[in-house]
Design an enzyme around this catalytic site. Structure first.
Site, PDB file in Angstrom:
ATOM      1  N   GLU A  24       5.292  43.849 -18.550  1.00  0.00           N
ATOM      2  CA  GLU A  24       6.402  44.177 -19.453  1.00  0.00           C
ATOM      3  C   GLU A  24       7.602  44.754 -18.694  1.00  0.00           C
ATOM      4  O   GLU A  24       8.743  44.469 -19.028  1.00  0.00           O
ATOM      5  CB  GLU A  24       5.911  45.185 -20.506  1.00  0.00           C
ATOM      6  CG  GLU A  24       6.836  45.296 -21.704  1.00  0.00           C
ATOM      7  CD  GLU A  24       6.183  46.066 -22.843  1.00  0.00           C
ATOM      8  OE1 GLU A  24       5.202  45.560 -23.404  1.00  0.00           O
ATOM      9  OE2 GLU A  24       6.642  47.180 -23.144  1.00  0.00           O
ATOM     10  N   ASP A  25       7.348  45.548 -17.686  1.00  0.00           N
ATOM     11  CA  ASP A  25       8.441  46.319 -17.070  1.00  0.00           C
ATOM     12  C   ASP A  25       8.742  46.016 -15.604  1.00  0.00           C
ATOM     13  O   ASP A  25       9.619  46.644 -15.015  1.00  0.00           O
ATOM     14  CB  ASP A  25       8.135  47.826 -17.193  1.00  0.00           C
ATOM     15  CG  ASP A  25       8.108  48.284 -18.640  1.00  0.00           C
ATOM     16  OD1 ASP A  25       8.733  47.624 -19.488  1.00  0.00           O
ATOM     17  OD2 ASP A  25       7.447  49.295 -18.927  1.00  0.00           O
TER      18      ASP A  25
HETATM   19  P1  NDP Z   1      12.201  52.662 -26.966  1.00  0.00           P
HETATM   20  O1  NDP Z   1      11.231  51.604 -27.286  1.00  0.00           O
HETATM   21  O2  NDP Z   1      13.516  52.291 -26.424  1.00  0.00           O
HETATM   22  O3  NDP Z   1      11.554  53.750 -25.984  1.00  0.00           O
HETATM   23  C1  NDP Z   1      10.246  54.234 -26.161  1.00  0.00           C
HETATM   24  C2  NDP Z   1       9.374  53.705 -25.049  1.00  0.00           C
HETATM   25  O4  NDP Z   1       9.880  54.178 -23.811  1.00  0.00           O
HETATM   26  C3  NDP Z   1       7.977  54.222 -25.119  1.00  0.00           C
HETATM   27  O5  NDP Z   1       7.186  53.372 -25.936  1.00  0.00           O
HETATM   28  C4  NDP Z   1       7.540  54.208 -23.668  1.00  0.00           C
HETATM   29  O6  NDP Z   1       7.088  52.888 -23.398  1.00  0.00           O
HETATM   30  C5  NDP Z   1       8.832  54.431 -22.905  1.00  0.00           C
HETATM   31  N1  NDP Z   1       9.077  55.792 -22.376  1.00  0.00           N
HETATM   32  C6  NDP Z   1       9.606  56.080 -21.152  1.00  0.00           C
HETATM   33  N2  NDP Z   1       9.767  57.376 -20.986  1.00  0.00           N
HETATM   34  C7  NDP Z   1       9.310  57.982 -22.095  1.00  0.00           C
HETATM   35  C8  NDP Z   1       9.198  59.343 -22.481  1.00  0.00           C
HETATM   36  N3  NDP Z   1       9.590  60.348 -21.686  1.00  0.00           N
HETATM   37  N4  NDP Z   1       8.698  59.619 -23.696  1.00  0.00           N
HETATM   38  C9  NDP Z   1       8.286  58.637 -24.502  1.00  0.00           C
HETATM   39  N5  NDP Z   1       8.364  57.314 -24.192  1.00  0.00           N
HETATM   40  C10 NDP Z   1       8.870  56.982 -22.982  1.00  0.00           C
HETATM   41  O7  NDP Z   1      12.443  53.640 -28.166  1.00  0.00           O
HETATM   42  P2  NDP Z   1      12.549  53.448 -29.700  1.00  0.00           P
HETATM   43  O8  NDP Z   1      11.266  52.941 -30.156  1.00  0.00           O
HETATM   44  O9  NDP Z   1      13.044  54.702 -30.252  1.00  0.00           O
HETATM   45  O10 NDP Z   1      13.740  52.398 -29.838  1.00  0.00           O
HETATM   46  C11 NDP Z   1      13.610  51.097 -30.320  1.00  0.00           C
HETATM   47  C12 NDP Z   1      14.978  50.441 -30.467  1.00  0.00           C
HETATM   48  O11 NDP Z   1      15.830  51.122 -31.383  1.00  0.00           O
HETATM   49  C13 NDP Z   1      15.775  50.406 -29.193  1.00  0.00           C
HETATM   50  O12 NDP Z   1      16.456  49.166 -29.109  1.00  0.00           O
HETATM   51  C14 NDP Z   1      16.762  51.514 -29.336  1.00  0.00           C
HETATM   52  O13 NDP Z   1      17.909  51.292 -28.551  1.00  0.00           O
HETATM   53  C15 NDP Z   1      17.064  51.449 -30.788  1.00  0.00           C
HETATM   54  N6  NDP Z   1      17.559  52.712 -31.289  1.00  0.00           N
HETATM   55  C16 NDP Z   1      16.803  53.463 -32.124  1.00  0.00           C
HETATM   56  C17 NDP Z   1      17.257  54.648 -32.619  1.00  0.00           C
HETATM   57  C18 NDP Z   1      16.422  55.453 -33.538  1.00  0.00           C
HETATM   58  O14 NDP Z   1      16.905  56.428 -34.095  1.00  0.00           O
HETATM   59  N7  NDP Z   1      15.154  55.102 -33.725  1.00  0.00           N
HETATM   60  C19 NDP Z   1      18.574  55.147 -32.274  1.00  0.00           C
HETATM   61  C20 NDP Z   1      19.263  54.322 -31.367  1.00  0.00           C
HETATM   62  C21 NDP Z   1      18.762  53.159 -30.926  1.00  0.00           C
HETATM   63  P3  NDP Z   1       6.047  52.504 -22.218  1.00  0.00           P
HETATM   64  O15 NDP Z   1       4.674  52.906 -22.636  1.00  0.00           O
HETATM   65  O16 NDP Z   1       6.210  51.011 -22.128  1.00  0.00           O
HETATM   66  O17 NDP Z   1       6.552  53.234 -21.016  1.00  0.00           O
END
Ligand code: NDP
Ligand code: ZN
Length: 180
Positions: free
Chosen positions: A66-67
């Site tokens: 994935e990454d």
């Molecule tokens: P993301 O999916 O963008 O990020 C969460 C993922 O990041 C986790 O599942 C984990 O995946 C990884 N990760 C890396 N560092 C950390 C950390 N310190 N703590 C937790 N997780 C970490 O987040 P969202 O699910 O919130 O966002 C989904 C979409 O919504 C994105 O496109 C985002 O831009 C958009 N969005 C959402 C907002 C909201 O309010 N919900 C606001 C603005 C935008 P892994 O296990 O793969 O490392």
């Protein structure tokens, strides 16, 4: 035998470390990304008592496709089909948009293998603990709360006798509960 398993798991951790070497987590301290897959393997072995080598290898490797530039073919050649298949089950299709990927995780986990469910659950557990420590750079508290709600939906759809993430109401403690 146990020597072979030690050699194999070390190969896995090293493979993941090389692949993730330039990546950081989203926290303020920019923790090295490799802390996460190692931590997922740690939860499974040291907290849940799971020692199935396929599950633990898949845990260490779960975010490589994935990454990073890792391919499933590469995982198959290096670690075999069983491990590559579990990683495939927990890998999002990056050609889809974020909201669709999130919806599919809730959907797909229902029919995923017990091995994949274990990795998925420990992965979510690790991320929730991370979020509970510190909100990632640029995130609002609402976004973190929404992540908790989504993670609960993913893990809620696990079958009754599978592992569960327990959220305390104060959202401070997350544990893996083994089936009876
Ligand atoms: P993301 O999916 O963008 O990020 C969460 C993922 O990041 C986790 O599942 C984990 O995946 C990884 N990760 C890396 N560092 C950390 C950390 N310190 N703590 C937790 N997780 C970490 O987040 P969202 O699910 O919130 O966002 C989904 C979409 O919504 C994105 O496109 C985002 O831009 C958009 N969005 C959402 C907002 C909201 O309010 N919900 C606001 C603005 C935008 P892994 O296990 O793969 O490392
Ligand atoms: Zn992960």
């Amino acid at each position: 035998n146990s020597n072979d398993i030690i050699i194999l798991l070390t190969k896995c951790i090293n493979f993941a470390a090389v692949k993730h070497k330039n990546q950081r987590r989203k926290d303020k301290e920019q923790t090295p990304y490799i802390n996460h897959p190692i931590g997922v393997g740690y939860i499974l072995t040291n907290e849940a008592g799971i020692t199935d080598p396929v599950v633990i290898q898949a845990a260490f490797l779960h975010d490589t496709v994935e990454d990073t530039n890792t391919t499933f073919e590469e995982l198959k050649e290096t670690f075999g089909n069983d491990v590559a298949d579990v990683v495939a089950e927990v890998t999002d299709d990056k050609t889809l948009d974020k909201m669709e990927r999130k919806r599919l995780q809730i959907e797909n986990v229902k029919s995923s293998s017990p091995h994949a469910k274990l990795v998925k659950l420990a992965d979510k557990l690790y991320n929730l603990r991370d979020l509970d420590q510190t909100i990632p750079v640029g995130w609002t508290p609402e976004r973190a709360r929404e992540y908790f709600e989504w993670a609960e939906k993913v893990t809620d759809s696990f079958s009754e006798n599978s592992l569960k993430v327990i959220h305390r109401s104060d959202a401070k403690e997350f544990t893996i509960e083994l089936p009876p």
